[in-house]
Design a protein around this motif. Structure first.
Motif, short mmCIF file in Angstrom:
data_model
loop_
_atom_site.label_atom_id
_atom_site.label_comp_id
_atom_site.label_asym_id
_atom_site.label_seq_id
_atom_site.Cartn_x
_atom_site.Cartn_y
_atom_site.Cartn_z
N PHE A 49 0.83 -1.21 0.00
CA PHE A 49 0.00 0.00 0.00
C PHE A 49 0.87 1.26 0.00
CE2 PHE A 49 -3.39 -2.72 2.08
CZ PHE A 49 -4.15 -2.80 0.93
N ALA A 50 1.94 1.25 0.78
CA ALA A 50 2.83 2.41 0.82
C ALA A 50 3.52 2.62 -0.52
CB ALA A 50 3.87 2.23 1.93
N ALA A 51 3.95 1.55 -1.17
CA ALA A 51 4.60 1.68 -2.47
C ALA A 51 3.63 2.23 -3.51
CB ALA A 51 5.15 0.33 -2.91
N ILE A 52 2.40 1.77 -3.47
CA ILE A 52 1.39 2.30 -4.39
C ILE A 52 1.18 3.79 -4.13
CG2 ILE A 52 -1.07 2.23 -4.99
CD1 ILE A 52 -0.89 -0.83 -4.54
N GLY A 53 1.16 4.18 -2.87
CA GLY A 53 1.02 5.59 -2.52
C GLY A 53 2.18 6.43 -3.04
N VAL A 54 3.39 5.90 -2.96
CA VAL A 54 4.56 6.62 -3.48
C VAL A 54 4.45 6.80 -4.99
CG1 VAL A 54 7.06 6.43 -3.86
CG2 VAL A 54 6.11 5.95 -1.61
N ILE A 55 4.02 5.75 -5.68
CA ILE A 55 3.87 5.82 -7.13
C ILE A 55 2.79 6.84 -7.52
CG2 ILE A 55 3.14 4.52 -9.17
CD1 ILE A 55 4.51 2.07 -7.81
N LEU A 56 1.65 6.80 -6.83
CA LEU A 56 0.58 7.75 -7.13
C LEU A 56 1.00 9.19 -6.83
CD1 LEU A 56 -2.56 5.79 -5.90
CD2 LEU A 56 -1.82 6.20 -8.25
N ALA A 57 1.76 9.38 -5.76
CA ALA A 57 2.24 10.72 -5.43
C ALA A 57 3.19 11.23 -6.50
CB ALA A 57 2.94 10.71 -4.07
N ALA A 58 4.05 10.38 -7.02
CA ALA A 58 4.96 10.78 -8.09
C ALA A 58 4.18 11.15 -9.35
CB ALA A 58 5.96 9.67 -8.38
N CYS A 59 3.16 10.37 -9.67
CA CYS A 59 2.33 10.68 -10.84
C CYS A 59 1.65 12.02 -10.67
CB CYS A 59 1.29 9.58 -11.06
SG CYS A 59 1.97 8.02 -11.59
N TYR A 60 1.11 12.27 -9.50
CA TYR A 60 0.45 13.55 -9.24
C TYR A 60 1.43 14.71 -9.34
CZ TYR A 60 -1.74 17.40 -6.82
OH TYR A 60 -2.22 18.64 -6.50
N LEU A 61 2.62 14.56 -8.78
CA LEU A 61 3.60 15.64 -8.83
C LEU A 61 4.05 15.92 -10.26
CD1 LEU A 61 5.69 14.93 -5.64
CD2 LEU A 61 4.15 16.84 -6.06
N LEU A 62 4.20 14.89 -11.08
CA LEU A 62 4.55 15.11 -12.48
C LEU A 62 3.42 15.83 -13.23
CD1 LEU A 62 6.32 11.75 -13.31
CD2 LEU A 62 7.38 14.02 -13.16
N TRP A 63 2.19 15.45 -12.94
CA TRP A 63 1.04 16.12 -13.55
C TRP A 63 1.00 17.58 -13.12
CZ3 TRP A 63 -3.27 18.18 -11.03
CH2 TRP A 63 -4.31 18.59 -11.87
N LEU A 64 1.22 17.82 -11.82
CA LEU A 64 1.22 19.18 -11.30
C LEU A 64 2.34 20.00 -11.93
CD1 LEU A 64 -0.01 21.13 -9.18
CD2 LEU A 64 1.76 20.31 -7.62
N TYR A 65 3.51 19.41 -12.06
CA TYR A 65 4.64 20.09 -12.68
C TYR A 65 4.30 20.50 -14.11
CZ TYR A 65 9.29 20.78 -14.65
OH TYR A 65 10.36 21.30 -15.28
N GLN A 66 3.68 19.61 -14.85
CA GLN A 66 3.30 19.91 -16.23
C GLN A 66 2.33 21.08 -16.28
OE1 GLN A 66 0.99 16.93 -18.15
NE2 GLN A 66 1.12 17.91 -20.16
N ARG A 67 1.32 21.06 -15.43
CA ARG A 67 0.32 22.12 -15.43
C ARG A 67 0.91 23.47 -15.03
NH1 ARG A 67 -5.34 20.66 -15.76
NH2 ARG A 67 -5.48 22.87 -15.30
N VAL A 68 1.79 23.47 -14.04
CA VAL A 68 2.35 24.73 -13.54
C VAL A 68 3.34 25.33 -14.54
CG1 VAL A 68 3.85 25.72 -11.76
CG2 VAL A 68 1.98 24.21 -11.12
N PHE A 69 4.22 24.52 -15.09
CA PHE A 69 5.29 25.07 -15.92
C PHE A 69 4.97 25.14 -17.40
CE2 PHE A 69 7.58 23.83 -12.10
CZ PHE A 69 8.29 25.00 -11.87
N PHE A 70 4.02 24.36 -17.87
CA PHE A 70 3.74 24.35 -19.31
C PHE A 70 2.36 24.91 -19.65
CE2 PHE A 70 6.92 20.96 -18.83
CZ PHE A 70 7.93 21.55 -19.59
N GLY A 71 1.63 25.39 -18.68
CA GLY A 71 0.38 26.08 -18.94
C GLY A 71 -0.82 25.18 -19.12
N GLU A 72 -1.87 25.79 -19.67
CA GLU A 72 -3.16 25.12 -19.84
C GLU A 72 -3.09 24.05 -20.91
OE1 GLU A 72 -6.90 24.43 -18.60
OE2 GLU A 72 -5.57 25.96 -17.78
N THR A 73 -3.91 23.03 -20.73
CA THR A 73 -3.99 21.94 -21.69
C THR A 73 -4.67 22.43 -22.97
OG1 THR A 73 -4.27 20.46 -19.82
CG2 THR A 73 -4.79 19.57 -21.97
N PRO A 74 -4.15 22.03 -24.14
CA PRO A 74 -4.77 22.47 -25.40
C PRO A 74 -6.22 21.99 -25.52
CG PRO A 74 -2.64 21.45 -25.81
CD PRO A 74 -2.95 21.25 -24.37
N ALA A 75 -7.01 22.73 -26.30
CA ALA A 75 -8.43 22.41 -26.46
C ALA A 75 -8.63 21.05 -27.10
CB ALA A 75 -9.11 23.49 -27.29
N ALA A 76 -7.73 20.63 -27.99
CA ALA A 76 -7.86 19.32 -28.64
C ALA A 76 -7.79 18.19 -27.62
CB ALA A 76 -6.77 19.15 -29.69
#
Length: 78
Positions: free
Chosen positions: A15-42
């Motif tokens: 369970f802890a390992a799954i939590g670490v993996i999900l946290a990393a996925c969330y942080l990468l998603w957050l990084y993309q949104r913060v530094f690369f802006g809004e998602t394209p309309a397509a």
């Protein structure tokens, strides 16, 4: 830390390992949104917000996460 948890109880380590993996996925998603802006309309045409069925699946997980965070001694009773 995960190795020590695995020695004690392997299920909690999984369970802890799954939590670490999900946290990393969330942080990468957050990084993309913060530094690369809004998602394209397509892309937004094909990706939707959570639907009620998905919220129903996530609600018990959120409740358990808050419960285990607020009362950890009750969640690990032996």
């Amino acid at each position: 830390m995960l190795q020590g948890a695995a020695i004690t109880d392997f299920r909690w380590a999984v369970f802890a390992a799954i939590g670490v993996i999900l946290a990393a996925c969330y942080l990468l998603w957050l990084y993309q949104r913060v530094f690369f802006g809004e998602t394209p309309a397509a892309v937004r045409e094909h990706v939707f917000d959570l639907r009620p069925r998905e919220w129903a699946a996530m609600a018990p997980l959120i409740v358990m996460m808050v419960w285990m965070g607020c009362m950890p001694r009750l969640s690990c009773r032996r």
